[in-house]
Write an enzyme that holds these catalytic residues in place. Structure first.
Site, PDB file in Angstrom:
ATOM      1  N   HIS A 103       0.803  -1.214   0.000  1.00 50.49           N
ATOM      2  CA  HIS A 103       0.000   0.000   0.000  1.00 50.49           C
ATOM      3  C   HIS A 103       0.838   1.266   0.000  1.00 50.49           C
ATOM      4  O   HIS A 103       0.313   2.363   0.220  1.00 50.49           O
ATOM      5  CB  HIS A 103      -0.936  -0.010   1.211  1.00 50.49           C
ATOM      6  CG  HIS A 103      -1.771  -1.243   1.306  1.00 50.49           C
ATOM      7  ND1 HIS A 103      -1.375  -2.372   2.014  1.00 50.49           N
ATOM      8  CD2 HIS A 103      -2.964  -1.556   0.744  1.00 50.49           C
ATOM      9  CE1 HIS A 103      -2.292  -3.311   1.889  1.00 50.49           C
ATOM     10  NE2 HIS A 103      -3.257  -2.850   1.129  1.00 50.49           N
ATOM     11  N   HIS A 123      -5.801   0.738  -2.984  1.00 53.82           N
ATOM     12  CA  HIS A 123      -6.723   0.760  -4.098  1.00 53.82           C
ATOM     13  C   HIS A 123      -6.554   2.048  -4.888  1.00 53.82           C
ATOM     14  O   HIS A 123      -6.370   3.116  -4.333  1.00 53.82           O
ATOM     15  CB  HIS A 123      -8.158   0.569  -3.627  1.00 53.82           C
ATOM     16  CG  HIS A 123      -8.679   1.617  -2.655  1.00 53.82           C
ATOM     17  ND1 HIS A 123      -8.184   1.783  -1.380  1.00 53.82           N
ATOM     18  CD2 HIS A 123      -9.648   2.548  -2.808  1.00 53.82           C
ATOM     19  CE1 HIS A 123      -8.840   2.759  -0.762  1.00 53.82           C
ATOM     20  NE2 HIS A 123      -9.733   3.237  -1.603  1.00 53.82           N
ATOM     21  N   GLY A 157     -11.305  -0.632  -7.886  1.00 57.77           N
ATOM     22  CA  GLY A 157     -12.185   0.216  -8.679  1.00 57.77           C
ATOM     23  C   GLY A 157     -11.864   0.293 -10.153  1.00 57.77           C
ATOM     24  O   GLY A 157     -12.351   1.193 -10.855  1.00 57.77           O
ATOM     25  N   MET A 177     -11.764  -7.567  -8.549  1.00 55.51           N
ATOM     26  CA  MET A 177     -12.583  -8.424  -7.691  1.00 55.51           C
ATOM     27  C   MET A 177     -14.046  -8.333  -8.095  1.00 55.51           C
ATOM     28  O   MET A 177     -14.527  -9.111  -8.905  1.00 55.51           O
ATOM     29  CB  MET A 177     -12.392  -8.022  -6.221  1.00 55.51           C
ATOM     30  CG  MET A 177     -11.000  -8.297  -5.671  1.00 55.51           C
ATOM     31  SD  MET A 177     -10.805  -7.799  -3.940  1.00 55.51           S
ATOM     32  CE  MET A 177     -11.982  -8.887  -3.120  1.00 55.51           C
ATOM     33  N   SER A 178     -14.759  -7.348  -7.557  1.00 54.47           N
ATOM     34  CA  SER A 178     -16.191  -7.227  -7.831  1.00 54.47           C
ATOM     35  C   SER A 178     -16.467  -6.951  -9.304  1.00 54.47           C
ATOM     36  O   SER A 178     -17.540  -7.296  -9.813  1.00 54.47           O
ATOM     37  CB  SER A 178     -16.805  -6.118  -6.966  1.00 54.47           C
ATOM     38  OG  SER A 178     -16.169  -4.877  -7.205  1.00 54.47           O
TER      39      SER A 178
END
Length: 208
Positions: A103, A123, A157, A177-178
């Protein structure tokens, strides 16, 4: 070779859903990460054995569970901050490629020094899995990329429409991911990400 498109499971699908989605997207992704924190080692082993009937083991990466990854003869393991050390995994589980989530520039450089094969950084954009947390953005992603020599995979995102600007930072690839596993049509989503990566690759190749 580190894949450019990583699809990461969310832990929110049933055994059957996870199998179906993984089988469907297999032709369009370079790696499928099994990120199932609530499942036992035995459940993960069973899941992977089923997946390997249709998905090549060289595409499977297990998050955190080095024991399961090694015993299941998959491509690699992806480590978090609380996982075993990279040095320990490299010393005792040599067939596995090893990735790690980072990160910051410091974490990326430390990971590189330990011998990790790649890092996932994020992210980058606002993310459903990081609600309320400020995204790190493209500039920081570029700084991380320039601070290490190992491949940096961007996450968080990322949508098909912004793949090109992510790759323009020098990132090796993307992890989703999503955007795949929770999409209404995971197969179509995987195709769209793959298409954007191919377009970027073709465009870049033509500029050389």
């Amino acid at each position: 070779m580190i894949p450019k498109l990583h699809a990461v499971s969310t832990g929110k699908q049933s055994f059957e859903q996870l199998l179906k989605i993984s089988r469907d997207i297999d032709p369009y992704v370079g790696a499928i990460h099994i990120r199932e924190k609530e499942r036992t080692a035995r459940e993960l082993e069973m899941l992977i054995e089923e997946l390997k009937k249709d998905v090549h083991a060289s595409k499977l990466i297990v998050n955190d569970r080095v024991d399961v990854a090694f015993a299941s003869h998959v491509k690699g393991v992806h480590l978090a901050y609380h996982s075993l050390s990279v040095q320990g995994v490299k010393a005792h589980f040599q067939p596995l490629i090893v990735g790690k989530s980072v990160h910051s520039i410091k974490e990326a450089q430390e990971a590189e020094q330990t011998g990790v094969d790649y890092v996932i950084y994020g992210h980058v954009y606002p993310s459903k899995s990081k609600i309320g947390q400020t995204p790190r953005g493209l500039e920081r992603l570029n700084q991380v990329v320039r601070s290490v020599k190992i491949p940096v995979i961007a996450i968080g995102g990322i949508m098909p429409c912004n793949v090109s600007e992510v790759l323009s930072t020098g990132a090796h690839g993307i992890a989703v991911m999503s955007g795949v596993f929770q999409d209404e049509n995971p197969l179509q989503a995987a195709k769209e990400y793959d298409e954007q990566l191919r377009r970027w690759s073709d465009t870049y190749a033509n500029t050389l």
